[in-house]
Scaffold this motif. Structure first.
Motif, PDB file in Angstrom:
ATOM      1  N   GLY A 136     -13.572  -0.898   1.763  1.00 55.26           N
ATOM      2  CA  GLY A 136     -13.062  -1.875   0.826  1.00 55.26           C
ATOM      3  C   GLY A 136     -11.771  -1.507   0.117  1.00 55.26           C
ATOM      4  N   TYR A 137     -11.016  -0.567   0.643  1.00 52.92           N
ATOM      5  CA  TYR A 137      -9.765  -0.152   0.004  1.00 52.92           C
ATOM      6  C   TYR A 137      -8.574  -0.974   0.518  1.00 52.92           C
ATOM      7  CZ  TYR A 137     -11.959   3.826  -2.246  1.00 52.92           C
ATOM      8  OH  TYR A 137     -12.746   4.610  -3.046  1.00 52.92           O
ATOM      9  N   GLU A 138      -7.500  -0.995  -0.269  1.00 52.63           N
ATOM     10  CA  GLU A 138      -6.263  -1.669   0.117  1.00 52.63           C
ATOM     11  C   GLU A 138      -5.087  -0.707  -0.007  1.00 52.63           C
ATOM     12  OE1 GLU A 138      -7.257  -6.319  -1.098  1.00 52.63           O
ATOM     13  OE2 GLU A 138      -5.698  -5.201  -2.191  1.00 52.63           O
ATOM     14  N   LEU A 139      -4.173  -0.814   0.939  1.00 55.22           N
ATOM     15  CA  LEU A 139      -2.948  -0.011   0.939  1.00 55.22           C
ATOM     16  C   LEU A 139      -1.773  -0.924   0.603  1.00 55.22           C
ATOM     17  CD1 LEU A 139      -1.322   2.621   1.775  1.00 55.22           C
ATOM     18  CD2 LEU A 139      -1.138   1.542   4.029  1.00 55.22           C
ATOM     19  N   THR A 140      -0.987  -0.533  -0.384  1.00 57.45           N
ATOM     20  CA  THR A 140       0.214  -1.292  -0.743  1.00 57.45           C
ATOM     21  C   THR A 140       1.422  -0.379  -0.582  1.00 57.45           C
ATOM     22  OG1 THR A 140      -1.030  -2.640  -2.327  1.00 57.45           O
ATOM     23  CG2 THR A 140       1.360  -2.622  -2.538  1.00 57.45           C
ATOM     24  N   TRP A 141       2.382  -0.810   0.226  1.00 62.47           N
ATOM     25  CA  TRP A 141       3.567  -0.012   0.508  1.00 62.47           C
ATOM     26  C   TRP A 141       4.672  -0.947   0.974  1.00 62.47           C
ATOM     27  CZ3 TRP A 141       5.397   2.713   5.377  1.00 62.47           C
ATOM     28  CH2 TRP A 141       6.350   3.719   5.088  1.00 62.47           C
ATOM     29  N   GLY A 142       5.883  -0.701   0.533  1.00 59.44           N
ATOM     30  CA  GLY A 142       6.991  -1.573   0.906  1.00 59.44           C
ATOM     31  C   GLY A 142       7.953  -0.980   1.909  1.00 59.44           C
ATOM     32  N   ILE A 143       7.585   0.140   2.527  1.00 59.90           N
ATOM     33  CA  ILE A 143       8.461   0.923   3.412  1.00 59.90           C
ATOM     34  C   ILE A 143       9.641   1.435   2.578  1.00 59.90           C
ATOM     35  CG2 ILE A 143       9.808   1.031   5.528  1.00 59.90           C
ATOM     36  CD1 ILE A 143       8.170  -1.306   6.600  1.00 59.90           C
ATOM     37  N   THR A 186      -5.366  -4.321   4.319  1.00 59.41           N
ATOM     38  CA  THR A 186      -6.688  -4.489   3.718  1.00 59.41           C
ATOM     39  C   THR A 186      -7.805  -3.812   4.512  1.00 59.41           C
ATOM     40  OG1 THR A 186      -6.929  -6.585   4.908  1.00 59.41           O
ATOM     41  CG2 THR A 186      -6.013  -6.672   2.685  1.00 59.41           C
ATOM     42  N   ASP A 187      -9.005  -3.978   3.935  1.00 60.40           N
ATOM     43  CA  ASP A 187     -10.245  -3.546   4.590  1.00 60.40           C
ATOM     44  C   ASP A 187     -10.191  -2.065   4.961  1.00 60.40           C
ATOM     45  OD1 ASP A 187     -12.806  -4.029   5.357  1.00 60.40           O
ATOM     46  OD2 ASP A 187     -12.301  -4.757   7.369  1.00 60.40           O
ATOM     47  N   GLY A 188      -9.676  -1.255   4.050  1.00 57.08           N
ATOM     48  CA  GLY A 188      -9.575   0.183   4.311  1.00 57.08           C
ATOM     49  C   GLY A 188     -10.938   0.851   4.368  1.00 57.08           C
ATOM     50  N   THR A 189     -11.173   1.595   5.424  1.00 55.16           N
ATOM     51  CA  THR A 189     -12.417   2.346   5.585  1.00 55.16           C
ATOM     52  C   THR A 189     -12.076   3.796   5.923  1.00 55.16           C
ATOM     53  OG1 THR A 189     -12.549   1.794   7.942  1.00 55.16           O
ATOM     54  CG2 THR A 189     -13.704   0.334   6.403  1.00 55.16           C
ATOM     55  N   GLY A 190     -13.013   4.671   5.664  1.00 51.44           N
ATOM     56  CA  GLY A 190     -12.763   6.074   5.981  1.00 51.44           C
ATOM     57  C   GLY A 190     -13.826   6.975   5.412  1.00 51.44           C
ATOM     58  N   THR A 191     -13.435   8.191   5.047  1.00 45.60           N
ATOM     59  CA  THR A 191     -14.387   9.177   4.565  1.00 45.60           C
ATOM     60  C   THR A 191     -13.778  10.017   3.457  1.00 45.60           C
ATOM     61  OG1 THR A 191     -13.663  10.783   6.238  1.00 45.60           O
ATOM     62  CG2 THR A 191     -15.591   9.413   6.775  1.00 45.60           C
ATOM     63  N   TYR A 192     -14.673  10.555   2.629  1.00 47.58           N
ATOM     64  CA  TYR A 192     -14.314  11.542   1.614  1.00 47.58           C
ATOM     65  C   TYR A 192     -15.098  12.804   1.945  1.00 47.58           C
ATOM     66  CZ  TYR A 192     -14.509  14.105  -2.765  1.00 47.58           C
ATOM     67  OH  TYR A 192     -14.455  15.091  -3.711  1.00 47.58           O
ATOM     68  N   LEU A 250      -9.478  13.024   1.534  1.00 48.45           N
ATOM     69  CA  LEU A 250      -9.729  11.596   1.733  1.00 48.45           C
ATOM     70  C   LEU A 250      -8.934  11.109   2.929  1.00 48.45           C
ATOM     71  CD1 LEU A 250     -10.726   8.829   0.356  1.00 48.45           C
ATOM     72  CD2 LEU A 250      -8.441   8.774  -0.621  1.00 48.45           C
ATOM     73  N   HIS A 251      -9.584  10.286   3.769  1.00 47.08           N
ATOM     74  CA  HIS A 251      -8.886   9.689   4.901  1.00 47.08           C
ATOM     75  C   HIS A 251      -9.283   8.227   4.995  1.00 47.08           C
ATOM     76  CE1 HIS A 251      -8.152   8.570   9.152  1.00 47.08           C
ATOM     77  NE2 HIS A 251      -7.061   9.288   8.955  1.00 47.08           N
ATOM     78  N   LEU A 252      -8.282   7.336   5.040  1.00 42.48           N
ATOM     79  CA  LEU A 252      -8.533   5.899   5.081  1.00 42.48           C
ATOM     80  C   LEU A 252      -7.697   5.240   6.177  1.00 42.48           C
ATOM     81  CD1 LEU A 252      -8.407   5.128   1.252  1.00 42.48           C
ATOM     82  CD2 LEU A 252     -10.438   4.902   2.698  1.00 42.48           C
ATOM     83  N   THR A 253      -8.307   4.290   6.874  1.00 41.23           N
ATOM     84  CA  THR A 253      -7.629   3.505   7.908  1.00 41.23           C
ATOM     85  C   THR A 253      -7.649   2.041   7.487  1.00 41.23           C
ATOM     86  OG1 THR A 253      -8.321   5.032   9.645  1.00 41.23           O
ATOM     87  CG2 THR A 253      -7.646   2.831  10.334  1.00 41.23           C
ATOM     88  N   PHE A 254      -6.513   1.340   7.616  1.00 40.65           N
ATOM     89  CA  PHE A 254      -6.378  -0.020   7.105  1.00 40.65           C
ATOM     90  C   PHE A 254      -6.103  -1.029   8.229  1.00 40.65           C
ATOM     91  CE2 PHE A 254      -5.208   2.979   3.872  1.00 40.65           C
ATOM     92  CZ  PHE A 254      -5.872   2.520   2.741  1.00 40.65           C
ATOM     93  N   LYS A 255      -6.550  -2.258   7.997  1.00 36.48           N
ATOM     94  CA  LYS A 255      -6.290  -3.340   8.934  1.00 36.48           C
ATOM     95  C   LYS A 255      -4.980  -4.034   8.576  1.00 36.48           C
ATOM     96  CE  LYS A 255     -11.024  -4.467  10.321  1.00 36.48           C
ATOM     97  NZ  LYS A 255     -12.067  -5.527  10.361  1.00 36.48           N
ATOM     98  N   GLY A 256      -4.371  -4.626   9.584  1.00 34.03           N
ATOM     99  CA  GLY A 256      -3.154  -5.389   9.348  1.00 34.03           C
ATOM    100  C   GLY A 256      -2.025  -4.959  10.265  1.00 34.03           C
ATOM    101  N   SER A 297       1.157  -1.060  12.957  1.00 36.74           N
ATOM    102  CA  SER A 297      -0.258  -1.394  12.749  1.00 36.74           C
ATOM    103  C   SER A 297      -1.069  -0.105  12.592  1.00 36.74           C
ATOM    104  CB  SER A 297      -0.798  -2.212  13.928  1.00 36.74           C
ATOM    105  OG  SER A 297      -0.732  -1.451  15.129  1.00 36.74           O
ATOM    106  N   ASP A 298      -2.346  -0.266  12.273  1.00 36.82           N
ATOM    107  CA  ASP A 298      -3.276   0.863  12.154  1.00 36.82           C
ATOM    108  C   ASP A 298      -2.746   1.925  11.184  1.00 36.82           C
ATOM    109  OD1 ASP A 298      -5.643   2.259  12.719  1.00 36.82           O
ATOM    110  OD2 ASP A 298      -4.635   3.501  14.217  1.00 36.82           O
ATOM    111  N   PHE A 299      -2.361   1.473   9.998  1.00 36.90           N
ATOM    112  CA  PHE A 299      -1.888   2.412   8.984  1.00 36.90           C
ATOM    113  C   PHE A 299      -3.040   3.313   8.528  1.00 36.90           C
ATOM    114  CE2 PHE A 299       1.511  -0.622   8.883  1.00 36.90           C
ATOM    115  CZ  PHE A 299       2.629   0.092   8.476  1.00 36.90           C
ATOM    116  N   GLN A 300      -2.739   4.595   8.395  1.00 37.02           N
ATOM    117  CA  GLN A 300      -3.756   5.559   7.969  1.00 37.02           C
ATOM    118  C   GLN A 300      -3.165   6.515   6.939  1.00 37.02           C
ATOM    119  OE1 GLN A 300      -6.245   7.324  11.029  1.00 37.02           O
ATOM    120  NE2 GLN A 300      -5.358   5.959  12.566  1.00 37.02           N
ATOM    121  N   TYR A 301      -3.924   6.690   5.856  1.00 36.25           N
ATOM    122  CA  TYR A 301      -3.516   7.620   4.798  1.00 36.25           C
ATOM    123  C   TYR A 301      -4.463   8.815   4.810  1.00 36.25           C
ATOM    124  CZ  TYR A 301      -3.191   9.692   0.167  1.00 36.25           C
ATOM    125  OH  TYR A 301      -3.089  10.586  -0.874  1.00 36.25           O
ATOM    126  N   ASP A 302      -3.891  10.014   4.828  1.00 35.98           N
ATOM    127  CA  ASP A 302      -4.665  11.254   4.830  1.00 35.98           C
ATOM    128  C   ASP A 302      -4.215  12.100   3.648  1.00 35.98           C
ATOM    129  OD1 ASP A 302      -5.710  13.837   5.341  1.00 35.98           O
ATOM    130  OD2 ASP A 302      -5.885  13.363   7.470  1.00 35.98           O
TER     131      ASP A 302
END
Length: 501
Positions: free
Chosen positions: A40-47, A81-87, A94-100, A116-121
């Motif tokens: 349920g996480y969201e990633l916001t970034w403007g490049i 949106t729809d960020g999923t991952g693990t802690y 923390l690692h999250l993968t986002f849709k969009g 696509s397939d943005f991921q934050y580690d």
């Protein structure tokens, strides 16, 4: 996708925020047990703002956001949106993968760039994505930006630096090593507010009457001897050599950044007091009352136990709290200016008694009385090894907690000093509210849980429970996060989410 290296993820500065657990259990759990699911996480970034301007004006292009991505108005930033991952409860990574999918298209220059397939580690400090340029072969998990470590309890407005690979993809080497737009990875506030009604009632039931614990019997001769020796003069600085404590007050905030974390946008929690304890306005410090115990001014010793309980709740998910932690039966012991602070710790219904939370160091080695009152201000509190274990290693042994103020009356008619620290009225900050008796400070995002078992020796053990909710992790950032904040020695245990049938 490649395995990413893990490094300890801790916030520096303020925060809670709160939070992680049972060190002994963590050391023995399997690798899979250390992974807590997030969703349920969201990633916001403007490049980079200048890149968006270039595409939309000089390149006569457009951005198209699909598959769950969107763009803010006026050529604004992008949300995935729809960020999923693990802690990881062991490394706090923390690692999250986002849709969009985001596509930049230029009419003038004829390029089409798809991300696509943005991921934050958090462990690697990277933001990656799959890239396709002009309909070519997809490049997977390309590092677009290095992401700065969080400096608050939120994963909000983290600095980014574009990589050489990003410069190549975006079409200009000038972007390589340039500052990108800030990045946020947050769990949006729930549309349904958790009901706070059942919360206050659960805390008081976990706060056993502290009067059973205080060691009044340690000074049996004090009752008969204190009255005569204190008698004639109201101005003597040491009215009695030793005796029983008649009353007293202890003021302690645990850790300011931890309080902020609990009620902040990660844990979205609340703080409540009961049983004689209160909290100062503005998410302030706690005051515990009704002291009992004994003192000996010749030997410079003091033992005082206090009534009251403080409860921290956070990371609510469908009425269940991932963080539910109570301190009660606080006891300060000093001998020649040094000593310990202990408490009974209850986490998710499991209790550890007499946990040594902190080492104490007063400004003076002397325990002296004036007007039948012993007062010790700004006593340094330092996290002990048992306290560090209680936090599952999230805070290091030796971390500094909030200072402690203590005053005890040696006779029933002695007047305890008053100060602003014990004020319990007013409106709290950070989404909190302060009040008297049973105060309840509510806040607003995140997830951590605890399970505590223990012994009366001050050691704490814990086990990862098989239930739980999402855990946002940066929690303590400002602490060791809450940022290196080193909270009190209480046991948290991150619970794993049950597999849904």
């Amino acid at each position: 996708m490649p395995v990413r290296p893990r490094r300890s993820f801790a916030l520096a500065a303020a925060v809670a925020t709160a939070a992680a657990l049972g060190a002994t259990a963590l050391a023995t759990t399997t690798a899979s047990a250390a992974e807590v699911p997030l969703s349920g996480y969201e990633l916001t970034w403007g490049i980079k703002q200048s890149y968006r301007t270039y595409v939309s004006t000089y390149a006569q292009g457009t951005f198209t956001a699909t598959d769950g991505a969107s763009q803010a108005a006026n050529n604004g930033v992008f949300t995935f949106t729809d960020g999923t991952g693990t802690y990881d409860t062991t490394s706090h990574a923390l690692h999250l993968t986002f849709k969009g999918t985001l596509t930049a298209t230029s009419t003038l220059h004829g390029f089409v760039r798809e991300m696509s397939d943005f991921q934050y580690d958090s462990a690697a400090g990277t933001l990656t994505a799959d890239l396709v340029s002009d309909g070519g072969t997809k490049q997977q998990d390309v590092t677009l930006a290095k992401v700065a470590a969080p400096t608050s309890q939120d994963l909000k407005d983290l600095g980014t630096t574009l990589t050489a690979a990003a410069g190549t993809f975006l079409g200009s080497d000038s972007y390589a090593n340039a500052a990108g737009d800030p990045l946020s990875a947050l769990k949006p506030a729930s549309t349904t507010s958790p009901s706070p009604t059942p919360t206050p009632s659960t805390t008081p039931t976990q706060s056993p009457t502290p009067s059973a614990t205080p060691t009044q019997s340690a000074t049996p001769s004090a009752t008969s001897s204190s009255s005569p020796s204190a008698g004639p003069s109201d101005t003597v600085s040491e009215p009695a050599t030793k005796g029983d404590i008649a009353d007293g007050r202890l003021t302690w905030g645990v850790k300011e950044s931890f309080r902020s974390y609990v009620v902040g946008s990660v844990a979205k929690g609340k703080i409540s007091t009961s049983g004689g304890a209160t909290q100062a306005a503005g998410n302030g410090v706690f005051t515990f009352t009704g002291a009992t115990g004994g003192y000996d001014t010749d030997a410079d010793t003091l033992t005082a136990a206090f009534d009251g309980a403080v409860n921290f709740k956070g990371h609510e998910d469908n009425g269940t709290y991932g963080l539910d932690l109570t301190f009660t039966d606080l006891k300060a012991t000093l001998d020649g200016g040094t000593g310990t602070l202990t408490a009974d710790v209850t986490s998710l219904g499991e209790k550890s008694e007499d946990v040594v939370l902190a080492d104490l160091k007063a400004a003076s080695t002397d325990v002296t009385a004036k007007d039948d009152v012993i007062t010790l201000d700004d006593v340094t509190t330092t996290l002990t090894a048992a306290g560090a274990k209680a936090f599952g290693g999230f805070y290091q042994t030796g971390a500094e907690l909030d200072p402690l103020d203590l005053s005890v009356a040696l006779t029933a008619d002695a007047t305890l000093p008053t100060d602003g620290a014990s004020s319990t009225t007013g409106t709290g900050s950070s989404g909190t509210s302060g009040g008297t008796g049973g105060t309840d400070n509510s806040g607003t995002t995140g997830s951590i849980s605890g399970g505590v078992t223990g012994s009366t020796t001050g050691d704490v053990t814990g086990a990862l429970a098989s239930t739980g909710s999402d855990v946002p992790v940066v929690a303590l950032g400002t602490a060791a996060a809450v940022t290196a904040a080193a909270g009190a020695g209480v046991v948290f245990a991150l619970r794993r989410r049950r597999t849904q049938a």
